[in-house]
Design a protein around this motif. Structure first.
Motif, PDB file in Angstrom:
ATOM      1  N   TYR A 181       0.822  -1.182   0.334  1.00  0.00           N
ATOM      2  CA  TYR A 181      -0.010   0.052  -0.078  1.00  0.00           C
ATOM      3  C   TYR A 181       0.615   1.504   0.118  1.00  0.00           C
ATOM      4  O   TYR A 181       2.108   1.325   0.281  1.00  0.00           O
ATOM      5  CB  TYR A 181      -0.509   0.394   0.909  1.00  0.00           C
ATOM      6  CG  TYR A 181      -2.077  -0.507   0.970  1.00  0.00           C
ATOM      7  CD1 TYR A 181      -3.019  -0.331   0.507  1.00  0.00           C
ATOM      8  CD2 TYR A 181      -1.860  -2.376   1.212  1.00  0.00           C
ATOM      9  CE1 TYR A 181      -4.642  -0.927   0.283  1.00  0.00           C
ATOM     10  CE2 TYR A 181      -2.977  -2.592   1.175  1.00  0.00           C
ATOM     11  CZ  TYR A 181      -4.538  -2.218   0.646  1.00  0.00           C
ATOM     12  OH  TYR A 181      -5.607  -3.407   0.372  1.00  0.00           O
ATOM     13  N   PRO A 182       0.448   2.532  -0.980  1.00  0.00           N
ATOM     14  CA  PRO A 182       1.432   3.472  -1.128  1.00  0.00           C
ATOM     15  C   PRO A 182       0.924   3.829   0.224  1.00  0.00           C
ATOM     16  O   PRO A 182       0.199   3.639   1.762  1.00  0.00           O
ATOM     17  CB  PRO A 182       0.840   3.913  -1.333  1.00  0.00           C
ATOM     18  CG  PRO A 182      -1.008   3.517  -1.651  1.00  0.00           C
ATOM     19  CD  PRO A 182      -0.738   2.243  -1.470  1.00  0.00           C
ATOM     20  N   CYS A 183       2.757   4.704   1.012  1.00  0.00           N
ATOM     21  CA  CYS A 183       2.677   4.982   2.193  1.00  0.00           C
ATOM     22  C   CYS A 183       2.177   7.139   2.098  1.00  0.00           C
ATOM     23  O   CYS A 183       1.333   6.751   1.808  1.00  0.00           O
ATOM     24  CB  CYS A 183       4.689   5.606   2.407  1.00  0.00           C
ATOM     25  SG  CYS A 183       5.360   6.934   1.372  1.00  0.00           S
ATOM     26  N   GLY A 184       1.955   7.307   3.731  1.00  0.00           N
ATOM     27  CA  GLY A 184       1.026   7.881   4.011  1.00  0.00           C
ATOM     28  C   GLY A 184       1.411   9.839   3.132  1.00  0.00           C
ATOM     29  O   GLY A 184       0.676  10.230   2.853  1.00  0.00           O
ATOM     30  N   ASN A 185       3.328   9.938   3.305  1.00  0.00           N
ATOM     31  CA  ASN A 185       3.701  11.140   2.349  1.00  0.00           C
ATOM     32  C   ASN A 185       3.157  10.245   0.389  1.00  0.00           C
ATOM     33  O   ASN A 185       2.551  11.904  -0.056  1.00  0.00           O
ATOM     34  CB  ASN A 185       4.869  10.815   1.940  1.00  0.00           C
ATOM     35  CG  ASN A 185       5.632  12.667   1.764  1.00  0.00           C
ATOM     36  OD1 ASN A 185       5.136  13.297   1.938  1.00  0.00           O
ATOM     37  ND2 ASN A 185       6.233  12.132   0.652  1.00  0.00           N
ATOM     38  N   CYS A 186       2.576   9.711   0.261  1.00  0.00           N
ATOM     39  CA  CYS A 186       2.723   9.441  -1.277  1.00  0.00           C
ATOM     40  C   CYS A 186       0.607  10.157  -1.393  1.00  0.00           C
ATOM     41  O   CYS A 186       0.073   9.855  -2.277  1.00  0.00           O
ATOM     42  CB  CYS A 186       2.245   7.757  -1.448  1.00  0.00           C
ATOM     43  SG  CYS A 186       4.402   8.018  -2.450  1.00  0.00           S
ATOM     44  N   ARG A 187       0.014   9.747  -0.513  1.00  0.00           N
ATOM     45  CA  ARG A 187      -1.906   9.642  -0.328  1.00  0.00           C
ATOM     46  C   ARG A 187      -1.996  11.329  -0.083  1.00  0.00           C
ATOM     47  O   ARG A 187      -2.808  11.378  -0.794  1.00  0.00           O
ATOM     48  CB  ARG A 187      -1.684   9.013   1.287  1.00  0.00           C
ATOM     49  CG  ARG A 187      -2.075   6.917   1.436  1.00  0.00           C
ATOM     50  CD  ARG A 187      -2.369   6.458   2.295  1.00  0.00           C
ATOM     51  NE  ARG A 187      -2.055   5.289   2.027  1.00  0.00           N
ATOM     52  CZ  ARG A 187      -2.633   3.980   3.039  1.00  0.00           C
ATOM     53  NH1 ARG A 187      -3.025   4.460   3.546  1.00  0.00           N
ATOM     54  NH2 ARG A 187      -1.759   3.022   2.462  1.00  0.00           N
TER      55      ARG A 187
END
Ligand code: THU
Length: 141
Positions: free
Chosen positions: A96-102
Protein backbone atom coordinates in the motif's frame (compact mmCIF):
# COMPACT_ATOMS: atom_id res chain seq x y z
CA UNK A 1 -17.61 -6.14 -12.50
CA UNK A 2 -15.46 -8.94 -13.85
CA UNK A 3 -16.00 -12.66 -13.64
CA UNK A 4 -13.14 -15.11 -13.32
CA UNK A 5 -13.95 -18.79 -13.04
CA UNK A 6 -16.21 -19.42 -10.09
CA UNK A 7 -15.45 -16.19 -8.30
CA UNK A 8 -16.86 -12.77 -9.05
CA UNK A 9 -14.80 -9.79 -8.03
CA UNK A 10 -15.66 -6.16 -7.61
CA UNK A 11 -12.88 -4.65 -9.64
CA UNK A 12 -12.87 -2.44 -12.73
CA UNK A 13 -11.97 -3.80 -16.17
CA UNK A 14 -8.57 -2.13 -16.22
CA UNK A 15 -7.46 -2.86 -12.64
CA UNK A 16 -5.47 -6.06 -13.19
CA UNK A 17 -3.86 -4.66 -16.33
CA UNK A 18 -2.77 -1.52 -14.45
CA UNK A 19 -1.23 -3.53 -11.61
CA UNK A 20 0.61 -5.70 -14.14
CA UNK A 21 1.92 -2.57 -15.84
CA UNK A 22 3.10 -1.26 -12.46
CA UNK A 23 4.81 -4.57 -11.70
CA UNK A 24 6.60 -4.54 -15.05
CA UNK A 25 7.77 -0.99 -14.35
CA UNK A 26 9.08 -2.14 -10.95
CA UNK A 27 11.73 -4.17 -12.73
CA UNK A 28 13.53 -0.86 -13.30
CA UNK A 29 13.30 0.22 -9.65
CA UNK A 30 16.52 1.60 -8.21
CA UNK A 31 16.43 0.02 -4.76
CA UNK A 32 19.98 -1.05 -3.83
CA UNK A 33 19.42 -0.35 -0.11
CA UNK A 34 16.05 -1.96 0.61
CA UNK A 35 15.84 -4.35 -2.35
CA UNK A 36 12.14 -3.47 -2.22
CA UNK A 37 11.12 -2.84 -5.82
CA UNK A 38 7.98 -0.83 -6.47
CA UNK A 39 6.36 0.44 -9.65
CA UNK A 40 3.39 2.72 -10.11
CA UNK A 41 1.13 3.93 -12.90
CA UNK A 42 -0.58 7.32 -12.84
CA UNK A 43 -3.63 7.45 -15.10
CA UNK A 44 -4.38 11.00 -16.19
CA UNK A 45 -7.88 12.35 -16.76
CA UNK A 46 -7.30 12.06 -20.53
CA UNK A 47 -6.36 8.37 -20.15
CA UNK A 48 -2.62 8.75 -20.59
CA UNK A 49 -0.58 6.49 -18.36
CA UNK A 50 2.70 7.46 -16.71
CA UNK A 51 4.94 5.01 -14.90
CA UNK A 52 7.33 5.57 -12.03
CA UNK A 53 9.63 3.48 -9.87
CA UNK A 54 11.19 3.99 -6.49
CA UNK A 55 14.55 5.70 -6.69
CA UNK A 56 16.62 5.26 -3.54
CA UNK A 57 19.54 7.28 -2.27
CA UNK A 58 22.50 6.65 0.04
CA UNK A 59 20.98 9.47 2.08
CA UNK A 60 17.92 7.31 2.73
CA UNK A 61 15.52 10.19 3.33
CA UNK A 62 16.11 11.44 -0.19
CA UNK A 63 14.40 8.35 -1.63
CA UNK A 64 11.58 8.91 -4.11
CA UNK A 65 8.64 6.50 -3.99
CA UNK A 66 7.28 4.91 -7.16
CA UNK A 67 3.93 6.69 -6.79
CA UNK A 68 5.66 10.05 -6.43
CA UNK A 69 7.79 9.34 -9.50
CA UNK A 70 4.70 8.41 -11.54
CA UNK A 71 2.86 11.55 -10.48
CA UNK A 72 5.95 13.66 -11.21
CA UNK A 73 6.16 12.13 -14.71
CA UNK A 74 2.51 13.00 -15.28
CA UNK A 75 2.97 16.53 -13.96
CA UNK A 76 6.02 16.97 -16.18
CA UNK A 77 3.82 16.19 -19.18
CA UNK A 78 1.41 18.91 -18.07
CA UNK A 79 -1.13 16.71 -16.33
CA UNK A 80 -2.90 18.34 -13.40
CA UNK A 81 -5.61 15.75 -12.76
CA UNK A 82 -4.64 12.13 -12.06
CA UNK A 83 -7.67 9.86 -11.73
CA UNK A 84 -6.01 6.60 -10.70
CA UNK A 85 -2.78 5.35 -9.19
CA UNK A 86 -1.88 1.68 -9.50
CA UNK A 87 0.88 0.16 -7.40
CA UNK A 88 2.82 -3.03 -8.07
CA UNK A 89 5.58 -4.56 -6.00
CA UNK A 90 7.99 -7.38 -6.83
CA UNK A 91 9.05 -7.91 -3.22
CA UNK A 92 5.79 -8.60 -1.36
CA UNK A 93 2.30 -9.77 -2.31
CA UNK A 94 0.55 -6.65 -1.01
CA UNK A 95 1.91 -3.13 -0.97
CA UNK A 96 0.00 0.00 0.00
CA UNK A 97 1.17 3.54 -0.65
CA UNK A 98 2.87 5.40 2.18
CA UNK A 99 1.26 8.39 3.87
CA UNK A 100 3.38 10.90 2.01
CA UNK A 101 2.28 9.46 -1.34
CA UNK A 102 -1.37 9.47 -0.27
CA UNK A 103 -1.00 13.18 0.40
CA UNK A 104 0.62 13.69 -2.99
CA UNK A 105 -2.25 11.79 -4.62
CA UNK A 106 -4.68 14.12 -2.89
CA UNK A 107 -2.92 17.13 -4.43
CA UNK A 108 -3.48 15.75 -7.93
CA UNK A 109 -7.09 14.74 -7.42
CA UNK A 110 -6.64 10.98 -7.35
CA UNK A 111 -9.87 9.18 -6.54
CA UNK A 112 -8.98 5.52 -7.16
CA UNK A 113 -6.00 3.54 -5.85
CA UNK A 114 -5.38 0.07 -7.28
CA UNK A 115 -3.07 -2.32 -5.43
CA UNK A 116 -2.06 -5.87 -6.13
CA UNK A 117 -4.05 -8.67 -4.59
CA UNK A 118 -2.60 -12.18 -4.43
CA UNK A 119 -6.02 -13.78 -4.97
CA UNK A 120 -7.73 -11.56 -7.55
CA UNK A 121 -4.80 -9.77 -9.19
CA UNK A 122 -5.95 -6.35 -8.08
CA UNK A 123 -7.92 -4.59 -5.37
CA UNK A 124 -9.35 -1.08 -5.47
CA UNK A 125 -9.81 1.60 -2.86
CA UNK A 126 -10.99 5.15 -2.94
CA UNK A 127 -8.39 7.68 -1.85
CA UNK A 128 -11.01 8.85 0.62
CA UNK A 129 -10.75 5.42 2.29
CA UNK A 130 -6.97 5.58 2.44
CA UNK A 131 -6.72 9.25 3.45
CA UNK A 132 -9.90 10.34 5.21
CA UNK A 133 -10.42 13.97 6.30
CA UNK A 134 -7.46 14.98 4.16
CA UNK A 135 -5.91 18.39 3.90
CA UNK A 136 -5.94 19.35 0.22
CA UNK A 137 -5.91 22.35 -2.10
CA UNK A 138 -9.58 22.99 -1.31
CA UNK A 139 -8.74 23.30 2.40
CA UNK A 140 -6.90 26.55 1.72
CA UNK A 141 -9.90 28.31 0.21
N1 THU B 1 8.15 2.49 -1.54
C1 THU B 1 7.49 2.91 -2.65
O1 THU B 1 8.12 3.27 -3.66
N2 THU B 1 6.14 2.95 -2.62
C2 THU B 1 5.38 2.45 -1.62
O2 THU B 1 4.17 2.44 -1.74
C3 THU B 1 6.02 1.93 -0.41
C4 THU B 1 7.49 2.12 -0.32
C5 THU B 1 9.62 2.37 -1.60
C6 THU B 1 10.41 3.38 -0.83
C7 THU B 1 11.70 2.62 -0.59
O3 THU B 1 12.54 2.75 -1.72
C8 THU B 1 11.28 1.18 -0.50
O4 THU B 1 9.99 1.11 -1.11
C9 THU B 1 11.20 0.64 0.92
O5 THU B 1 10.48 1.49 1.73
Amino acid sequence: MSYNGSMSTNISEDAVELVEMARRAAEAAYAPYSDFCVGAVAVADDGRRFVGVNVENAAYGSTICAEAAAIAAAATAGVRQVDTIAVGCLSVAECYPCGNCRQLMSEFGVTRVVVQDPDNGAREHSLEDLLPHSFGPESLI
